[in-house]
Design a protein around this motif. Structure first.
Motif, PDB file in Angstrom:
ATOM      1  N   THR A  17      -1.243 -46.014  43.466  1.00 25.62           N
ATOM      2  CA  THR A  17      -2.371 -45.098  43.667  1.00 25.62           C
ATOM      3  C   THR A  17      -2.734 -44.926  45.140  1.00 25.62           C
TER       4      THR A  17
ATOM      5  N   TRP B 134      -1.963 -50.237  41.058  1.00 21.90           N
ATOM      6  CA  TRP B 134      -2.867 -50.233  42.217  1.00 21.90           C
ATOM      7  C   TRP B 134      -2.119 -49.820  43.482  1.00 21.90           C
TER       8      TRP B 134
ATOM      9  N   TYR C  28      -5.512 -44.641  35.925  1.00 19.14           N
ATOM     10  CA  TYR C  28      -5.762 -46.029  35.548  1.00 19.14           C
ATOM     11  C   TYR C  28      -5.878 -46.189  34.028  1.00 19.14           C
TER      12      TYR C  28
END
Length: 318
Positions: free
Chosen positions: A89, A86, A103
């Motif tokens: 990204t 997370w 993901y």
């Protein structure tokens, strides 16, 4: 004479040669790309079966017997990895198909060749093998939750439920059921199990060849996106071994089991999630497949580095 043990021992070399041949074939024989692409579902189905039949589902309880390793796997793969992914990204464009590919591939821990790399990296491959049933079940249950958490409605807008469900049944449920039937009806060492045990390496190589050769000519339109994800994949492979090492130390895992934890946290499950990418709408399918295959290429190079630096530098013998 070629033996199964010889194939498994040299599988990394086989995969590298296969990828080189696939690249050459795909770039020089463009007229075969469509024909090769038609073979992907059939070959992928056999590969998934060959992988599943090697997973000791009957020993599922064993993955819970080594509680410290089980806790460590949960912390690394289902807490630390999602946080790291997370965070990484944030350095990518806010483009849902790109993020979906990243993901899909980074949130799922590997359950197949990670065992070989763990062995080559002087880790506890038996602990890794016993954990594969749990890791497979857990990632299939948690992946939809993570996609909803990180992408939310954007994922719903680009993922059609019907083909996604069809891919899950065709490439996950059906091969898994057949594998379980073979395991139940044929004890390890039986003829059915023995024949199946030859399949993973050849079909892994064949799958890599068909996918790369059929898709590489289509990557020109995705090249800009591929260049953006490569640094993310490299960063992931640099960060995760040290996080896994810290968790292994905190839980006081022995050295070899700690190395197994490092390999589990750093090695991803690209081929298991590939069927989901192939079920995407046609306008984004090539990009998502390219993002996933790119991770495989980066990872294989990274694993060759891992097997040397993990036992010699990152987690040395005391």
């Amino acid at each position: 004479m070629i033996s199964r043990e010889l194939l498994e021992k040299n599988q990394v070399t086989i995969y590298i040669i296969t990828l080189l041949l696939a690249g050459i074939t795909g770039l020089n024989f463009l007229e075969f790309q469509n024909e090769l692409e038609k073979l992907i579902p059939f070959i992928l189905g056999i590969l998934m079966y060959s992988m599943f039949v090697q997973i000791p589902f009957a020993a599922l309880k064993e993955s819970f017997s080594n509680r410290l390793f089980f806790y460590a796997l949960c912390i690394v793969n289902f807490i630390a990895v999602p946080v790291v992914v997370w965070t990484l990204t944030f350095f990518l464009p806010d483009y849902p198909p790109l993020l979906l590919g990243v993901y899909l591939v980074l949130l799922t821990p590997c359950i197949d060749y990670v065992i070989v790399f763990t062995m080559l990296g002087k880790g506890n491959e038996k602990a890794m093998l016993s954990a594969t049933p749990f890791l497979f079940v857990a990632q299939m249950l948690l992946l939809p939750f993570y996609l909803w958490l990180f992408i939310g409605e954007q994922a719903a807008n680009i993922v059609e439920v019907a083909p996604f469900f069809e891919a899950f049944v065709s490439f996950i449920v059906f091969p898994l059921v057949v594998a379980l039937i073979v395991q139940i009806s044929s004890k390890e060492g039986g003829r059915g199990y023995e024949i199946s045990s030859w399949l993973p390496v050849p079909f892994m190589a064949l799958t890599l060849f068909v996918i790369v050769a059929s898709q590489i000519g289509k990557l020109s339109g995705s090249f800009e996106w591929i260049l953006k994800v490569i640094p993310i994949y490299i960063a992931f492979m640099i960060i995760m071994p040290f996080i896994s090492k810290i968790i292994a130390k905190r839980l006081q895992l022995d050295i070899r089991t700690g190395r197994a934890l490092i390999f589990s946290g750093s090695t991803r499950n690209s081929l298991v999630v590939l069927p989901f990418a192939l079920a995407m709408p046609e306008e984004i399918r090539s990009l998502v497949v390219a993002i996933i295959v790119t991770q495989t290429l980066v990872e294989i190079v990274g694993e060759l580095i891992y097997i040397r630096i993990i036992p010699l530098i990152i987690l040395r013998d005391e």
